[in-house]
Design an enzyme around this catalytic site. Structure first.
Site, PDB file in Angstrom:
ATOM      1  N   GLU A  82      -6.347  39.243 -12.359  1.00  0.00           N
ATOM      2  CA  GLU A  82      -5.820  39.123 -11.005  1.00  0.00           C
ATOM      3  C   GLU A  82      -5.459  37.665 -10.743  1.00  0.00           C
ATOM      4  O   GLU A  82      -5.199  37.280  -9.611  1.00  0.00           O
ATOM      5  CB  GLU A  82      -6.805  39.660  -9.964  1.00  0.00           C
ATOM      6  N   CYS A 114     -11.045  43.178  -9.557  1.00  0.00           N
ATOM      7  CA  CYS A 114     -11.994  43.070 -10.679  1.00  0.00           C
ATOM      8  C   CYS A 114     -12.092  44.355 -11.485  1.00  0.00           C
ATOM      9  O   CYS A 114     -12.757  44.386 -12.526  1.00  0.00           O
ATOM     10  CB  CYS A 114     -13.374  42.698 -10.156  1.00  0.00           C
ATOM     11  N   HIS A 236     -20.714  44.957 -12.222  1.00  0.00           N
ATOM     12  CA  HIS A 236     -19.789  43.856 -11.924  1.00  0.00           C
ATOM     13  C   HIS A 236     -20.586  42.862 -11.073  1.00  0.00           C
ATOM     14  O   HIS A 236     -21.170  43.258 -10.057  1.00  0.00           O
ATOM     15  CB  HIS A 236     -18.577  44.385 -11.149  1.00  0.00           C
TER      16      HIS A 236
HETATM   17  P1  HMG Z   1     -22.616  33.535   3.363  1.00  0.00           P
HETATM   18  O1  HMG Z   1     -22.235  34.075   4.672  1.00  0.00           O
HETATM   19  O2  HMG Z   1     -22.455  32.085   3.165  1.00  0.00           O
HETATM   20  O3  HMG Z   1     -24.108  33.826   2.975  1.00  0.00           O
HETATM   21  O4  HMG Z   1     -21.740  34.294   2.266  1.00  0.00           O
HETATM   22  P2  HMG Z   1     -25.252  34.629   3.781  1.00  0.00           P
HETATM   23  O5  HMG Z   1     -25.550  33.969   5.055  1.00  0.00           O
HETATM   24  O6  HMG Z   1     -24.897  36.092   3.783  1.00  0.00           O
HETATM   25  O7  HMG Z   1     -26.456  34.400   2.765  1.00  0.00           O
HETATM   26  C1  HMG Z   1     -26.415  34.903   1.476  1.00  0.00           C
HETATM   27  C2  HMG Z   1     -27.817  35.329   1.092  1.00  0.00           C
HETATM   28  O8  HMG Z   1     -28.634  34.157   0.975  1.00  0.00           O
HETATM   29  C3  HMG Z   1     -28.501  36.226   2.130  1.00  0.00           C
HETATM   30  O9  HMG Z   1     -29.271  37.165   1.388  1.00  0.00           O
HETATM   31  C4  HMG Z   1     -29.424  35.255   2.853  1.00  0.00           C
HETATM   32  O10 HMG Z   1     -30.559  35.876   3.444  1.00  0.00           O
HETATM   33  C5  HMG Z   1     -29.841  34.354   1.729  1.00  0.00           C
HETATM   34  P3  HMG Z   1     -29.090  38.745   1.659  1.00  0.00           P
HETATM   35  O11 HMG Z   1     -29.580  38.964   3.027  1.00  0.00           O
HETATM   36  O12 HMG Z   1     -27.596  39.040   1.523  1.00  0.00           O
HETATM   37  O13 HMG Z   1     -29.900  39.375   0.588  1.00  0.00           O
HETATM   38  N1  HMG Z   1     -30.324  33.018   2.128  1.00  0.00           N
HETATM   39  C6  HMG Z   1     -31.362  32.396   1.556  1.00  0.00           C
HETATM   40  N2  HMG Z   1     -32.214  32.777   0.573  1.00  0.00           N
HETATM   41  C7  HMG Z   1     -33.179  31.893   0.201  1.00  0.00           C
HETATM   42  N3  HMG Z   1     -33.350  30.676   0.783  1.00  0.00           N
HETATM   43  C8  HMG Z   1     -32.526  30.258   1.774  1.00  0.00           C
HETATM   44  C9  HMG Z   1     -31.483  31.140   2.195  1.00  0.00           C
HETATM   45  N4  HMG Z   1     -30.495  31.050   3.119  1.00  0.00           N
HETATM   46  C10 HMG Z   1     -29.795  32.200   3.069  1.00  0.00           C
HETATM   47  N5  HMG Z   1     -32.699  29.056   2.322  1.00  0.00           N
HETATM   48  C11 HMG Z   1     -20.986  35.774   0.547  1.00  0.00           C
HETATM   49  C12 HMG Z   1     -22.177  35.037   1.136  1.00  0.00           C
HETATM   50  C13 HMG Z   1     -21.402  36.489  -0.714  1.00  0.00           C
HETATM   51  C14 HMG Z   1     -20.470  36.771   1.580  1.00  0.00           C
HETATM   52  C15 HMG Z   1     -19.866  34.729   0.232  1.00  0.00           C
HETATM   53  O14 HMG Z   1     -20.299  33.877  -0.805  1.00  0.00           O
HETATM   54  C16 HMG Z   1     -18.547  35.354  -0.157  1.00  0.00           C
HETATM   55  O15 HMG Z   1     -17.718  35.665   0.692  1.00  0.00           O
HETATM   56  N6  HMG Z   1     -18.297  35.543  -1.496  1.00  0.00           N
HETATM   57  C17 HMG Z   1     -17.054  36.153  -1.986  1.00  0.00           C
HETATM   58  C18 HMG Z   1     -17.017  37.648  -1.778  1.00  0.00           C
HETATM   59  C19 HMG Z   1     -17.911  38.416  -2.722  1.00  0.00           C
HETATM   60  O16 HMG Z   1     -18.346  37.922  -3.744  1.00  0.00           O
HETATM   61  N7  HMG Z   1     -18.141  39.711  -2.412  1.00  0.00           N
HETATM   62  C20 HMG Z   1     -18.942  40.569  -3.254  1.00  0.00           C
HETATM   63  C21 HMG Z   1     -18.562  42.038  -3.187  1.00  0.00           C
HETATM   64  S1  HMG Z   1     -16.819  42.302  -3.427  1.00  0.00           S
HETATM   65  C22 HMG Z   1     -16.582  42.160  -5.150  1.00  0.00           C
HETATM   66  O17 HMG Z   1     -17.512  42.184  -5.904  1.00  0.00           O
HETATM   67  C23 HMG Z   1     -15.183  41.994  -5.630  1.00  0.00           C
HETATM   68  C24 HMG Z   1     -14.800  40.584  -6.024  1.00  0.00           C
HETATM   69  O18 HMG Z   1     -15.358  40.245  -7.266  1.00  0.00           O
HETATM   70  C25 HMG Z   1     -13.280  40.420  -6.035  1.00  0.00           C
HETATM   71  C26 HMG Z   1     -12.440  41.393  -6.836  1.00  0.00           C
HETATM   72  O19 HMG Z   1     -12.696  42.579  -6.938  1.00  0.00           O
HETATM   73  O20 HMG Z   1     -11.410  40.916  -7.326  1.00  0.00           O
HETATM   74  C27 HMG Z   1     -15.312  39.553  -5.030  1.00  0.00           C
END
Ligand code: HMG
Length: 389
Positions: A82, A114, A236
């Site tokens: 992609e 992906c 994935h």
């Molecule tokens: P965010 O909003 O910065 O993070 O984005 P958050 O506030 O949701 O925190 C993440 C986690 O860290 C949470 O855990 C927090 O509790 C924890 P969860 O509740 O989710 O289990 N946390 C802590 N833990 C320990 N100590 C601390 C602490 N503070 C917070 N101090 C997000 C996170 C993944 C959304 C962002 O990085 C993002 O947008 N990433 C890109 C999208 C993505 O990867 N999506 C995954 C599913 S889609 C997919 O897999 C397809 C893809 O590969 C693309 C394709 O298909 O081409 C992405």
């Protein structure tokens, strides 16, 4: 007749960013990245690498020392990406030339976020079923880019996985048990005029989890399989916590006696991904390599493979391991990951901004890149690759 993945190899660029240092620079608690997201490092791409050169580097590990007869049995190159380099011409056609493969073949690029790598693999299994003397080269290669200081920044990464598909596979055979689904959703996409993905992060995680849960229910009913029929679930991994979130949804279906084994294998399957980051199409297959390299499994062990691509498409299928599967992983992924050079956050930001655009002519150099294939020049909107040896 068994058909499956005969051999597999991996390539990632030789630079990495330490995510503890990124957290400090971004004013975030490092445990958010290390524990909450589950990522420790991410591969950084020098200007001399792109999705085609990384794919050529991964595939060259598979193809070196193969006889002419073997190479001539490859009828198709399926390039899943992609982050392809052209809106029209397939990256596979570049690979055909770089890898010195025969003229009478198909060379095609496949895209669905992906999920593309899995579709390429399924297409290859079907082709080999009809043409049992032939082989297919599948390469999944990507650069995951979200943008400096974006929420997705910590989930970037880059690399390629190459696989040869044939009968009598030496790695694992496909069990012809796929269950898949797709739905038009806007969780993640990359508009034509942008080099960074746009994403609704929370929504993307929810859809990933929902797809896994729904597909698993259908899969288990259709194939009469329980969680305990599998030695491992491989996911994935856009970031390693994602696989755990998906699997946790079916915790109540895991026998007490099986819990330890599945957990050990889940952890083994994320070791490399934690250090490389998301490689989009290749991510599931890097996790498979990580599992097979970091834990001992047995002949015929059944592995559930969950593929997800935003937008959205998911598929669950299984592989059964061959007796000498370890010999079928070519190259040394652990060494490749360990020998990368660390870049500072400032250096990473400079490299990120220098991402080469095709609209300007460039000579591309990076004194640290010693990879076999490199992007050497962009001239008149054309990418010119070179063999470094
Ligand atoms: P965010 O909003 O910065 O993070 O984005 P958050 O506030 O949701 O925190 C993440 C986690 O860290 C949470 O855990 C927090 O509790 C924890 P969860 O509740 O989710 O289990 N946390 C802590 N833990 C320990 N100590 C601390 C602490 N503070 C917070 N101090 C997000 C996170 C993944 C959304 C962002 O990085 C993002 O947008 N990433 C890109 C999208 C993505 O990867 N999506 C995954 C599913 S889609 C997919 O897999 C397809 C893809 O590969 C693309 C394709 O298909 O081409 C992405």
């Amino acid at each position: 007749m068994e058909i499956g993945i005969d051999q597999i190899s991996f390539f990632t660029p030789n630079l990495y960013l330490d995510l503890t240092e990124l957290a400090e620079k971004r004013g975030v608690d490092p445990n958010k990245y290390l524990v909450g997201i589950g990522q420790e490092k991410q591969s950084i791409v020098p200007p001399t690498q792109d999705s085609v050169s990384m794919a050529a580097n991964a595939a060259s590990i598979l193809l070196e020392q193969k006889s002419t007869e073997f190479l001539n049995s490859i009828d198709e190159i399926l390039f899943a990406s992609e982050s392809g380099i052209d809106n029209s011409k397939s990256g596979a056609v570049y690979l055909q030339k770089l890898l010195n493969l025969k003229k009478n073949m198909r060379a095609i690029e496949i895209k669905q976020a992906c999920y593309g790598g899995t579709f390429a693999l399924m297409t290859a299994f079907d082709y080999v079923k009809l043409h049992p003397n032939k082989r297919i080269l599948v390469v999944a290669s990507d650069i995951a880019r979200y943008g400096l200081k974006s929420a997705g920044e910590v989930t970037q990464g880059a690399g390629a996985v190459a696989m040869l598909v044939s009968t009598q596979p030496r790695l694992a055979s496909y069990n012809w048990d796929s269950v898949f689904q797709s739905e038009d959703l806007m969780d993640f996409w990359r508009p034509l005029d942008q080099s960074e993905a746009l994403v609704f992060g929370k929504m993307s995680q929810e859809i990933y989890e929902k797809f896994f849960y729904e597909i698993w229910q259908t899969y288990s009913q259709k194939n009469l399989k329980k969680v305990s029929d599998f030695a491992a679930f491989v996911f994935h991994l856009p970031f390693t916590k994602m696989g755990k979130k998906a699997l946790d949804q079916i915790n109540d279906q895991i026998d007490e006696s099986k819990k330890d084994q599945l957990e050990k294998n889940r952890l083994a399957g994320q070791i490399y991904n934690r250090k490389v980051g998301n490689l989009y199409t290749g991510s599931l297959y890097l996790s498979l390599i990580s599992l097979l390299k970091n834990n001992i499994l047995k002949n015929n062990d059944r592995i559930a493979m969950f593929s997800y691509g935003s937008g959205a498409e998911g598929e669950l299928y299984s592989l059964s391991l061959a007796a000498d599967y370890r010999q079928a992983i070519l190259g040394d992924p652990a060494q490749m990951i360990a020998s990368r050079r660390k870049v500072s956050v400032d250096e990473y930001e400079g490299l990120f901004r220098a991402f080469p655009e095709d609209s300007e002519d460039h000579e591309l150099t990076n004194s640290y890149d010693s990879s076999h294939f490199q992007l050497k020049r962009i001239k008149d909107h054309q990418r010119i690759y070179g063999d470094n040896f």
